[in-house]
Structure formats: structure tokens, C-alpha cells
Design an enzyme around this catalytic site. Structure first.
Site, PDB file in Angstrom:
ATOM      1  N   GLN A 126      82.475  63.484 -33.559  1.00  0.00           N
ATOM      2  CA  GLN A 126      81.256  63.820 -32.807  1.00  0.00           C
ATOM      3  C   GLN A 126      80.089  64.215 -33.713  1.00  0.00           C
ATOM      4  O   GLN A 126      79.475  65.258 -33.536  1.00  0.00           O
ATOM      5  CB  GLN A 126      81.568  64.911 -31.786  1.00  0.00           C
ATOM      6  CG  GLN A 126      82.401  64.333 -30.646  1.00  0.00           C
ATOM      7  CD  GLN A 126      82.868  65.375 -29.662  1.00  0.00           C
ATOM      8  OE1 GLN A 126      83.982  65.850 -29.759  1.00  0.00           O
ATOM      9  NE2 GLN A 126      82.019  65.742 -28.737  1.00  0.00           N
ATOM     10  N   GLY A 128      77.673  61.814 -34.433  1.00  0.00           N
ATOM     11  CA  GLY A 128      76.654  60.781 -34.308  1.00  0.00           C
ATOM     12  C   GLY A 128      76.917  59.596 -35.225  1.00  0.00           C
ATOM     13  O   GLY A 128      76.019  58.868 -35.622  1.00  0.00           O
ATOM     14  N   SER A 130      79.361  57.489 -34.248  1.00  0.00           N
ATOM     15  CA  SER A 130      80.019  56.592 -33.302  1.00  0.00           C
ATOM     16  C   SER A 130      81.525  56.513 -33.448  1.00  0.00           C
ATOM     17  O   SER A 130      82.122  55.433 -33.382  1.00  0.00           O
ATOM     18  CB  SER A 130      79.423  55.193 -33.395  1.00  0.00           C
ATOM     19  OG  SER A 130      78.515  55.081 -32.371  1.00  0.00           O
ATOM     20  N   SER A 133      83.000  55.096 -29.978  1.00  0.00           N
ATOM     21  CA  SER A 133      83.055  53.652 -29.707  1.00  0.00           C
ATOM     22  C   SER A 133      83.864  52.894 -30.758  1.00  0.00           C
ATOM     23  O   SER A 133      84.334  51.787 -30.479  1.00  0.00           O
ATOM     24  CB  SER A 133      81.662  53.062 -29.569  1.00  0.00           C
ATOM     25  OG  SER A 133      80.832  53.545 -30.566  1.00  0.00           O
ATOM     26  N   ASP A 177      75.609  51.127 -30.807  1.00  0.00           N
ATOM     27  CA  ASP A 177      76.823  51.409 -31.583  1.00  0.00           C
ATOM     28  C   ASP A 177      77.830  50.279 -31.397  1.00  0.00           C
ATOM     29  O   ASP A 177      78.434  49.771 -32.341  1.00  0.00           O
ATOM     30  CB  ASP A 177      77.502  52.704 -31.114  1.00  0.00           C
ATOM     31  CG  ASP A 177      76.507  53.770 -30.710  1.00  0.00           C
ATOM     32  OD1 ASP A 177      75.422  53.782 -31.293  1.00  0.00           O
ATOM     33  OD2 ASP A 177      76.834  54.567 -29.813  1.00  0.00           O
TER      34      ASP A 177
HETATM   35  N1  LIG Z   1      87.263  61.402 -34.115  1.00  0.00           N
HETATM   36  C1  LIG Z   1      87.627  61.415 -32.827  1.00  0.00           C
HETATM   37  N2  LIG Z   1      88.911  61.502 -32.477  1.00  0.00           N
HETATM   38  C2  LIG Z   1      89.253  61.483 -31.195  1.00  0.00           C
HETATM   39  N3  LIG Z   1      88.388  61.380 -30.166  1.00  0.00           N
HETATM   40  C3  LIG Z   1      87.111  61.305 -30.455  1.00  0.00           C
HETATM   41  C4  LIG Z   1      86.646  61.306 -31.792  1.00  0.00           C
HETATM   42  N4  LIG Z   1      85.304  61.221 -31.772  1.00  0.00           N
HETATM   43  C5  LIG Z   1      84.940  61.154 -30.483  1.00  0.00           C
HETATM   44  N5  LIG Z   1      86.025  61.211 -29.685  1.00  0.00           N
HETATM   45  C6  LIG Z   1      86.029  61.142 -28.227  1.00  0.00           C
HETATM   46  O1  LIG Z   1      84.791  60.545 -27.797  1.00  0.00           O
HETATM   47  C7  LIG Z   1      84.033  61.437 -26.964  1.00  0.00           C
HETATM   48  C8  LIG Z   1      82.543  61.238 -27.166  1.00  0.00           C
HETATM   49  O2  LIG Z   1      82.205  61.400 -28.532  1.00  0.00           O
HETATM   50  P1  LIG Z   1      80.679  61.302 -28.984  1.00  0.00           P
HETATM   51  O3  LIG Z   1      79.981  62.548 -28.578  1.00  0.00           O
HETATM   52  O4  LIG Z   1      80.129  59.996 -28.511  1.00  0.00           O
HETATM   53  O5  LIG Z   1      80.855  61.322 -30.561  1.00  0.00           O
HETATM   54  P2  LIG Z   1      80.524  60.233 -31.657  1.00  0.00           P
HETATM   55  O6  LIG Z   1      79.149  60.566 -32.129  1.00  0.00           O
HETATM   56  O7  LIG Z   1      81.541  60.437 -32.738  1.00  0.00           O
HETATM   57  O8  LIG Z   1      80.628  58.905 -31.020  1.00  0.00           O
HETATM   58  C9  LIG Z   1      84.597  62.808 -27.333  1.00  0.00           C
HETATM   59  O9  LIG Z   1      84.375  63.737 -26.310  1.00  0.00           O
HETATM   60  C10 LIG Z   1      86.080  62.490 -27.547  1.00  0.00           C
HETATM   61  O10 LIG Z   1      86.747  62.313 -26.296  1.00  0.00           O
HETATM   62  O1  LIG Z   2      70.907  59.260 -29.996  1.00  0.00           O
HETATM   63  C1  LIG Z   2      71.266  58.286 -30.661  1.00  0.00           C
HETATM   64  O2  LIG Z   2      70.625  57.910 -31.640  1.00  0.00           O
HETATM   65  C2  LIG Z   2      72.547  57.543 -30.272  1.00  0.00           C
HETATM   66  O3  LIG Z   2      73.443  58.449 -29.611  1.00  0.00           O
HETATM   67  C3  LIG Z   2      74.708  57.941 -29.223  1.00  0.00           C
HETATM   68  O4  LIG Z   2      75.504  57.681 -30.363  1.00  0.00           O
HETATM   69  P1  LIG Z   2      76.488  58.826 -31.008  1.00  0.00           P
HETATM   70  O5  LIG Z   2      77.055  58.269 -32.272  1.00  0.00           O
HETATM   71  O6  LIG Z   2      77.580  59.062 -30.013  1.00  0.00           O
HETATM   72  O7  LIG Z   2      75.658  60.033 -31.246  1.00  0.00           O
HETATM   73  C4  LIG Z   2      74.496  56.699 -28.354  1.00  0.00           C
HETATM   74  O8  LIG Z   2      75.724  56.083 -28.060  1.00  0.00           O
HETATM   75  C5  LIG Z   2      73.549  55.687 -29.003  1.00  0.00           C
HETATM   76  O9  LIG Z   2      73.307  54.629 -28.102  1.00  0.00           O
HETATM   77  C6  LIG Z   2      72.233  56.349 -29.362  1.00  0.00           C
HETATM   78  O10 LIG Z   2      71.370  55.460 -29.990  1.00  0.00           O
HETATM   79 MG   LIG Z   3      79.699  58.206 -29.331  1.00  0.00          MG
END
Ligand SMILES: Nc1ncnc2c1ncn2[C@@H]1O[C@H](COP(=O)(O)OP(=O)(O)O)[C@@H](O)[C@H]1O
Ligand SMILES: O=C(O)[C@H]1O[C@H](OP(=O)(O)O)[C@H](O)[C@@H](O)[C@@H]1O
Ligand SMILES: [Mg+2]
Length: 352
Positions: A126, A128, A130, A133, A177
Site C-alpha cells: 500500500q 502507491g 500498485s 493490481s 496501473d
Molecule cells: N503487498 C500486499 N500483500 C497483500 N495484499 C495487498 C498488498 N498490497 C495491497 N494489498 C491488498 O490490496 C488492497 C488495496 O491496496 P492499495 O491501497 O491499492 O495499495 P497499492 O498502492 O499497493 O496498490 C489492500 O487493502 C490489500 O487487500
Molecule cells: O492516485 C494515483 O496516482 C493512483 O492511485 C491508485 O494507485 P495506487 O498504486 O493503489 O496508489 C489508482 O489505482 C491509480 O489509478 C491512480 O492513478
Molecule cells: Mg492499488
């Protein structure tokens, strides 16, 4: 002996896919608002998903990220503070649902064998980058191969299936992403409303990843839910807030300008655009939503005159040192002093 043979057969038919983290280089977060962005795959971190044929359909919890047994209440609270409440299991389950529904709606027949999904990730959680995804994208690739339907689901549609899995969980996110995780390399994306509504996807233009200048990644251990970060701005945009609408348009134009600057090898201009991109984000979201730790990362980079912006919604920063290696050294020292990790960015070539 019998079970050993079975195991060998199983491991032979196991399918494994890797999906990398990504950097939103320019234009984000306008991807979720019919804007334009440029993103590239970040070779420093990845998630992988393994699919093994099995009698029942099983989603394996990750031994760390989905762990729900604790040594003490202190241990539990510590885990929640550092990692948040959710792991990747919900992402894998939501993807299975979206994949199944997409196939049913599009008359794509699926065989009725079962599988077990397991995942691994080293993407800082978490931040940013990704991480969410990446897990979903790797899992989608496993399902495409397991059901042998890769040729029936077009490349440009796949990012939407990945996004739908996260939407299903209430995670507010955009397509950028998922697009770069499907396409690889460096991609210019145009999410023009009319085109999107007609075709169901944006215009995706792969660019040569070697056009990128030397970039650095700065991050901190800082779980921040991208859904939470996005929800207030999203609501304002949906309510027709003129300021948010105009700022989203402004940030989208920056992506087009960056594309030109990349093609012209103009890193001074890229640096200016990065800073402008961050300043616009700050005006839209406000310091309170961006959070003091994220702002500190920006301040640290700016203290040595490096250009910088968030890679996504917060937690990590991409920096450019237009003055060269001496400036990069200053940046490294400043990051160390502030307790942030800084590393050179590695890229990944196009995958399609
Ligand atoms: N490294 C990770 N391991 C397991 N689950 C994850 C991880 N990163 C994100 N997730 C899952 O994805 C959800 C959304 O994450 P998100 O805020 O989009 O973070 P990111 O910026 O890494 O994409 C989290 O609440 C969790 O359920
Ligand atoms: O705010 C942003 O730049 C991005 O935020 C999300 O990505 P994350 O890696 O989970 O912070 C979002 O999925 C993207 O579409 C945005 O551009
Ligand atoms: Mg994400």
C-alpha cells in the site's frame, strides 16, 4: 510412490505468473477521470501467483499478509498498524468472480476443473506502487492459461477485468496501473471519454522504455489505502466541482507534454512537469489527505532540488536529479537522514 507421481504431474501442470509494480510517471490520478497518463513497470518489485490444478477450488491465504493468528494482542495491533486489515485473498477471490462473470457474459466457455491459487509479493504494501493490481494481474494471467482463453480476451480489455475485481471490493482506483501491468514497458494512455464509452477501453500507446531518464524511487513503510485517499476527490468530481474538474484536465495535459519531452530527451522539462504534477495533486487532495509522511518525502527530494511526485496515491515518490550523480548522492544522504529508502529505478521491457 503413487503420491510422488501425482505431485510430479501436478507441478508439471502448475502455472505461475509474475507481475511487476508500476510507477505513475505523469498525469496520475487523471486516469480515473477520463484524463491521460504515462506509466512504466518497475522492475525492483513484483508479485507472483501460482495456480495448481486441484480437486477443490482453494484460495491459499498468504502466511504473512493474510495471517490471522497472533502471539498476543500487541502482535495483532502491530500487524494492523503496519499492514492494515486486508491481505491478498480478497483480491484473488474478487478476480475469480469478475473473470467468471466476464466469460459468462461473453459466452466464453470454461472447463470445470478446479485449481488452487497462492501468491507471493515483495511490493512494499500500500505504497502507491500498485501492489494490489500486481497480484490481480498475475492471477488473471494464470486463469487465462488454465482455461486456455487468452486468445478470447483481448489485451486491451484485460486491465478493465483487473480493475473490476478491485472495484468489487470498493477500492476506488483507475486503469493506469492495470494497463501498464498488462502491456509492460512504458505506456502513454489516453482515457478519452468518448473513445472509452464506445470501445470499453482507452487508447494505449507503448513507448520505448529507453526514453526514460535515470529515475529514483523513495519510499517509506506507510500503509495508505488508495481507496480512502481517492474517495473525497472522486465525490467532488462526481458532484461537478469545477475546481477538481479543471485540475484533472490540467494534469492530463501534463502527460501529453511529458510524452513530447520524453521523445525529445528533454529531462529539464520532464523535471518541471513532475513538480507541476505533484503541486496539482496537492491542490486537489489537500495536505491532510496526503499525510505528513508523504509530504516529507517530497520535501526531502525538494531540499536537494530534485524533481519529484508520487508514484501512485501515496507512500512512494519517483525522483529525477537533472543535475546528475552529485545531486543523486545528496538525495541519497537526505533520504537516509530522514529514514526513507532510496533506490535507482529498474525498468522492464514491453510484454506485448
Ligand atoms: N503487498 C500486499 N500483500 C497483500 N495484499 C495487498 C498488498 N498490497 C495491497 N494489498 C491488498 O490490496 C488492497 C488495496 O491496496 P492499495 O491501497 O491499492 O495499495 P497499492 O498502492 O499497493 O496498490 C489492500 O487493502 C490489500 O487487500
Ligand atoms: O492516485 C494515483 O496516482 C493512483 O492511485 C491508485 O494507485 P495506487 O498504486 O493503489 O496508489 C489508482 O489505482 C491509480 O489509478 C491512480 O492513478
Ligand atoms: Mg492499488
Amino acid at each position: 510412490m503413487g503420491s510422488e507421481v501425482e505431485k510430479m504431474v501436478d507441478s508439471k501442470s502448475a502455472i505461475e505468473h509474475k507481475s511487476y509494480a508500476r510507477v505513475g510517471l505523469m498525469g496520475n490520478p487523471s486516469d480515473a477521470y477520463f484524463g491521460k497518463t504515462i506509466s512504466f513497470l518497475l522492475g525492483n518489485f513484483w508479485a507472483s501467483v501460482k495456480l495448481q490444478p486441484s480437486k477443490d477450488l482453494v484460495i491459499n491465504p498468504h502466511p504473512i499478509h493474510d495471517f490471522v493468528a497472533f502471539g498476543s494482542i500487541r502482535h495483532l495491533v502491530d500487524r494492523l498498524r503496519k499492514e492494515g486489515y486486508y491481505g491478498g485473498v480478497r483480491l484473488l477471490m474478487a478476480l475469480c468472480k469478475e473473470f467468471f462473470e466476464y466469460c459468462s457474459n461473453n459466452k466464453i466457455e470454461l472447463h470445470d476443473q478446479n485449481f488452487t491459487l497462492s501468491y507471493e509479493t515483495n511490493i512494499p504494501r500500500q505504497t502507491g506502487l500498485s501492489g494490489s493490481s500486481a497480484i490481480v494481474c498475475a492471477a488473471l494471467n494464470c486463469l487465462l492459461d488454465f482455461y486456455k482463453v487468452r486468445h478470447l480476451i483481448k489485451v486491451e480489455i484485460r486491465p478493465q477485468i483487473i480493475l473490476n475485481a478491485e472495484k468489487e471490493l470498493g477500492i476506488v482506483a483507475g486503469l493506469q496501473d492495470r494497463v501498464v501491468q498488462v502491456y509492460g514497458g512504458l505506456v502513454f494512455m489516453d482515457f478519452d471519454k468518448k473513445f472509452m464509452e464506445e470501445k470499453g477501453h482507452g487508447r494505449y500507446t507503448p513507448m520505448d522504455v529507453n526514453l526514460l531518464p535515470r529515475l529514483y524511487l523513495i519510499y517509506a513503510e506507510n500503509p495508505s489505502d488508495s481507496g480512502k485517499v481517492h474517495s473525497s476527490v472522486r465525490q467532488k468530481w462526481l458532484d461537478g466541482d469545477k475546481f477538481i474538474i479543471s485540475k484533472m484536465e490540467e494534469v492530463a495535459v501534463i502527460a501529453s507534454e511529458c510524452r513530447k519531452a520524453l521523445l525529445e530527451n528533454d529531462s529539464t522539462q520532464i523535471a518541471n512537469l513532475m513538480n507541476r504534477n505533484f503541486d496539482i495533486r496537492r491542490q486537489m487532495f489537500g495536505d491532510c489527505v496526503l499525510g505528513s509522511l508523504n509530504l516529507k518525502m517530497i520535501d526531502v527530494a525538494r531540499s536537494v532540488s530534485a524533481a519529484c511526485k508520487f508514484t501512485g496515491s501515496g507512500g512512494a515518490v519517483v525522483a529525477l536529479c537533472p543535475e546528475g550523480p552529485d545531486q543523486a548522492k545528496l538525495l541519497k544522504d537526505a533520504c537516509k537522514e530522514a529514514g526513507f529508502i532510496m533506490e535507482p529505478i529498474k525498468t522492464i521491457p514491453s510484454l506485448v
